[in-house]
Design an enzyme around this catalytic site. Structure first.
Site, PDB file in Angstrom:
ATOM      1  CG  HIS A   1      -3.924 -32.221 -29.481  1.00 46.47           C
ATOM      2  ND1 HIS A   1      -4.712 -31.301 -30.122  1.00 46.47           N
ATOM      3  CD2 HIS A   1      -3.081 -31.527 -28.689  1.00 46.47           C
ATOM      4  CE1 HIS A   1      -4.337 -30.088 -29.742  1.00 46.47           C
ATOM      5  NE2 HIS A   1      -3.353 -30.202 -28.868  1.00 46.47           N
TER       6      HIS A   1
ATOM      7  CG  ASP B   1       2.251 -31.529 -22.604  1.00 49.88           C
ATOM      8  OD1 ASP B   1       3.035 -30.578 -22.539  1.00 49.88           O
ATOM      9  OD2 ASP B   1       1.016 -31.402 -22.643  1.00 49.88           O
TER      10      ASP B   1
HETATM   11  N1  CMC Z   1      -5.208 -42.448 -23.155  1.00 47.58           N
HETATM   12  C1  CMC Z   1      -6.210 -43.320 -23.418  1.00 47.58           C
HETATM   13  N2  CMC Z   1      -7.316 -43.012 -24.122  1.00 47.58           N
HETATM   14  C2  CMC Z   1      -7.421 -41.782 -24.592  1.00 47.58           C
HETATM   15  C3  CMC Z   1      -6.445 -40.797 -24.365  1.00 47.58           C
HETATM   16  C4  CMC Z   1      -5.297 -41.170 -23.623  1.00 47.58           C
HETATM   17  N3  CMC Z   1      -4.336 -40.290 -23.375  1.00 47.58           N
HETATM   18  N4  CMC Z   1      -6.812 -39.636 -24.945  1.00 47.58           N
HETATM   19  C5  CMC Z   1      -8.007 -39.875 -25.518  1.00 47.58           C
HETATM   20  N5  CMC Z   1      -8.390 -41.156 -25.301  1.00 47.58           N
HETATM   21  C6  CMC Z   1      -9.603 -41.811 -25.829  1.00 47.58           C
HETATM   22  C7  CMC Z   1     -10.837 -41.384 -25.041  1.00 47.58           C
HETATM   23  O1  CMC Z   1     -11.082 -42.257 -23.951  1.00 47.58           O
HETATM   24  C8  CMC Z   1     -11.894 -41.447 -26.097  1.00 47.58           C
HETATM   25  O2  CMC Z   1     -12.242 -42.812 -26.294  1.00 47.58           O
HETATM   26  P1  CMC Z   1     -13.774 -43.250 -26.679  1.00 47.58           P
HETATM   27  O3  CMC Z   1     -14.022 -42.629 -28.043  1.00 47.58           O
HETATM   28  O4  CMC Z   1     -13.763 -44.708 -26.676  1.00 47.58           O
HETATM   29  O5  CMC Z   1     -14.641 -42.642 -25.609  1.00 47.58           O
HETATM   30  C9  CMC Z   1     -11.188 -41.002 -27.374  1.00 47.58           C
HETATM   31  O6  CMC Z   1      -9.814 -41.328 -27.155  1.00 47.58           O
HETATM   32  C10 CMC Z   1     -11.325 -39.499 -27.643  1.00 47.58           C
HETATM   33  O7  CMC Z   1     -10.847 -38.805 -26.495  1.00 47.58           O
HETATM   34  P2  CMC Z   1     -11.551 -37.548 -25.839  1.00 47.58           P
HETATM   35  O8  CMC Z   1     -11.259 -37.550 -24.363  1.00 47.58           O
HETATM   36  O9  CMC Z   1     -12.974 -37.452 -26.261  1.00 47.58           O
HETATM   37  O10 CMC Z   1     -10.711 -36.398 -26.553  1.00 47.58           O
HETATM   38  P3  CMC Z   1     -10.646 -34.878 -26.134  1.00 47.58           P
HETATM   39  O11 CMC Z   1     -10.398 -34.142 -27.375  1.00 47.58           O
HETATM   40  O12 CMC Z   1     -11.848 -34.486 -25.334  1.00 47.58           O
HETATM   41  O13 CMC Z   1      -9.390 -34.801 -25.140  1.00 47.58           O
HETATM   42  C11 CMC Z   1      -7.135 -34.743 -24.400  1.00 47.58           C
HETATM   43  C12 CMC Z   1      -8.102 -34.472 -25.556  1.00 47.58           C
HETATM   44  C13 CMC Z   1      -5.784 -34.178 -24.763  1.00 47.58           C
HETATM   45  C14 CMC Z   1      -7.645 -34.018 -23.131  1.00 47.58           C
HETATM   46  C15 CMC Z   1      -7.036 -36.278 -24.146  1.00 47.58           C
HETATM   47  O14 CMC Z   1      -6.513 -36.908 -25.290  1.00 47.58           O
HETATM   48  C16 CMC Z   1      -6.206 -36.607 -22.915  1.00 47.58           C
HETATM   49  O15 CMC Z   1      -6.747 -36.640 -21.792  1.00 47.58           O
HETATM   50  N6  CMC Z   1      -4.874 -36.857 -23.089  1.00 47.58           N
HETATM   51  C17 CMC Z   1      -3.967 -37.047 -21.948  1.00 47.58           C
HETATM   52  C18 CMC Z   1      -3.580 -35.704 -21.351  1.00 47.58           C
HETATM   53  C19 CMC Z   1      -2.619 -34.942 -22.234  1.00 47.58           C
HETATM   54  O16 CMC Z   1      -1.635 -35.499 -22.717  1.00 47.58           O
HETATM   55  N7  CMC Z   1      -2.884 -33.634 -22.394  1.00 47.58           N
HETATM   56  C20 CMC Z   1      -1.989 -32.745 -23.174  1.00 47.58           C
HETATM   57  C21 CMC Z   1      -2.641 -32.247 -24.419  1.00 47.58           C
HETATM   58  S1  CMC Z   1      -1.508 -31.531 -25.597  1.00 47.58           S
HETATM   59  C22 CMC Z   1      -0.797 -30.115 -24.879  1.00 47.58           C
HETATM   60  C23 CMC Z   1      -1.783 -29.124 -24.407  1.00 47.58           C
HETATM   61  O17 CMC Z   1      -2.635 -28.659 -25.154  1.00 47.58           O
HETATM   62  O18 CMC Z   1      -1.662 -28.740 -23.254  1.00 47.58           O
END
Ligand code: CMC
Length: 425
Positions: free
Chosen positions: A303, A360
């Site tokens: 998140h 989720d």
């Molecule tokens: N699986 C594996 N690695 C992950 C994941 C994941 N689900 N989420 C984040 N990471 C890693 C990412 O690769 C990054 O690693 P590094 O620092 O080595 O590059 C680090 O964690 C930080 O992630 P980010 O992508 O920079 O974080 P963000 O804040 O931009 O994205 C997110 C947040 C929710 C989009 C992401 O965690 C994600 O894609 N999660 C899976 C999709 C998901 O479950 N979404 C629902 C969110 S909650 C309900 C809502 O708001 O709708």
């Protein structure tokens, strides 16, 4: 501390600070371009940018705290009905008995959609995703109801939207099943009415199970608002151009659909099913999620704001067990989800990055037990988020300082060049 000092191009600038009621601090850069003759802040993804001040929802991502208008999500989920939370988010306080009675009655009375809108459903293919139907139909409400901006007209449209969205959602499910639509009933509560329209059939009576009703109430409350997330920021962005309520919310519904946002609830179940069909090798999928060369991510994990267990996921994880056992449902996907969580939370990659299950991760397991099909999950999220989107749209409209949302950019393209005749390019 009353200001922050910026040194830029050999000069010093004092930037005012803005402080929230929970002590969070923002550096006010509204005058930055003017005083520096053109410099802007650069923050793709807006991870460090406050786009507004808001009195609706407070999140402390480090501590895993979520409150609507000062009330903890835990107490609201335990002690209130969704319709009370709608009122709370939109009007600022939990309703008194009188207010609740009036508001509840109004929302019930407006549940029917215009008969002509029913014809739209006939035009969609049976395979249409219900999110496509929901967003188009919500946008279409502005073709049927006056979108005047006086307070009374706005309040009426708020009620219409809250009331009709669940009818549209249930009709889109009936369309996908090839079943006749079921009209709402004025003697049922908000949640009962939705379940009735989803599951009743003209050929047999349908009684709403109290367990399913309670579970739905909790799910809707837990999704009701989450401050400046992607879809809410979209609603504010579109609404800032003075676009009407229906089209602003329709834009939010589309933003929610993406698998990185609300679409994750559908993606989680698809992922768990895939893991099950593949023999249940959890470790393989945890390794895939860690592999930067592999685009796979653990859906329902991570998140932008929570660096602790998402408080909504905590409540849903606890509820999943109870709901499944009360309904007498056993779902192998719940075991897979638990095991996947256990392995991920012991893994250094997830620990280091503070990646926990989000809202989720467990919600889909409960929706499945309630008999709601996977393609409807993001629609369920949208129904829950509706009062939050409405509250933000209303708050933005009431704020006299609101300006059209218009970010800047750093241009990285070509410098000026000549347009040559085709033969010389
Ligand atoms: N699986 C594996 N690695 C992950 C994941 C994941 N689900 N989420 C984040 N990471 C890693 C990412 O690769 C990054 O690693 P590094 O620092 O080595 O590059 C680090 O964690 C930080 O992630 P980010 O992508 O920079 O974080 P963000 O804040 O931009 O994205 C997110 C947040 C929710 C989009 C992401 O965690 C994600 O894609 N999660 C899976 C999709 C998901 O479950 N979404 C629902 C969110 S909650 C309900 C809502 O708001 O709708």
């Amino acid at each position: 501390m009353s200001s922050a000092r910026l040194t830029y191009d050999g000069k010093e600038y004092d930037l005012a600070l803005i402080e929230g009621t929970e002590g969070e601090v923002g550096i006010d850069v509204q005058a930055l371009r003017k005083v520096t003759s053109g410099a802007i802040t650069y923050d793709p993804g807006y991870g460090n940018t406050g786009s507004c001040s808001s009195a609706i929802t407070f999140i402390d991502g480090e501590e895993g705290i979520l409150r609507y208008r000062g009330h903890s999500i835990e107490q609201l989920a335990e002690r209130t009905r969704f319709i009370e939370v709608c009122y709370l988010l939109i009007y600022g306080n939990l309703p008194t008995e009188d207010q609740l009675q009036r508001f509840g009655e109004q929302v019930t009375r407006h549940t029917l959609i215009h008969e002509d809108m029913k014809k739209f459903f006939e035009g969609y293919p049976q395979t249409a995703h219900p999110m496509a139907i929901l967003s188009s139909m919500v946008s279409s409400l502005s073709a049927y109801y006056p979108v005047g901006e006086d307070e009374e007209g706005m309040d009426l449209n708020i009620v219409r939207l809250l009331a009709k969205a669940k009818t549209i959602a249930a009709f889109s499910h009936k369309k996908s099943m090839g079943q006749p639509v079921v009209y709402p009933r004025n003697d049922l509560s908000y949640t009962q009415n939705f379940l009735h329209m989803m599951f009743a059939l003209p050929v047999e009576p349908y009684e709403v199970s109290p367990v399913v009703d309670e579970a739905l109430n909790m799910l809707l409350i837990l999704h009701a608002d989450h401050e400046q997330n992607c879809s809410t920021a979209t609603v504010r962005m579109v609404g800032s151009s003075a676009a009407n309520l229906f089209v602003s919310i329709s834009a939010g519904i589309n933003a929610l659909w993406g698998p990185l946002h609300g679409g994750a609830n559908q993606a989680v179940i698809e992922m768990l099913e895939h893991i099950r069909r593949d023999g249940g090798d959890y470790k393989k999928y945890v390794d895939k999620a860690k592999d930067k060369a592999d685009p796979f991510r653990l859906m329902g994990f991570g998140h932008r704001v929570y660096k602790n267990y998402d408080p909504r996921a905590k409540l849903l994880k606890g509820a999943a067990d109870g709901v499944l056992s009360e309904l007498g449902v056993s779902d192998p996907l719940l075991d897979i989800a638990r095991e996947l969580e256990r392995i991920a939370l012991e893994d250094e990659y997830f620990v280091e990055r503070n990646l926990y299950p989000n809202v989720d991760f467990y919600s889909g397991i409960i929706y499945r037990a309630m008999g709601i099909p996977t393609e409807m999950f993001t629609v369920m999220f949208a129904l829950g988020r509706l009062p939050g989107w409405i509250a933000h749209w209303k708050e933005m409209r009431a704020d006299a300082t609101t300006r059209i949302h218009r970010p800047r950019q750093i241009y990285t393209g070509e410098n000026v060049r000549e347009v040559l005749p085709v033969s010389e390019r």
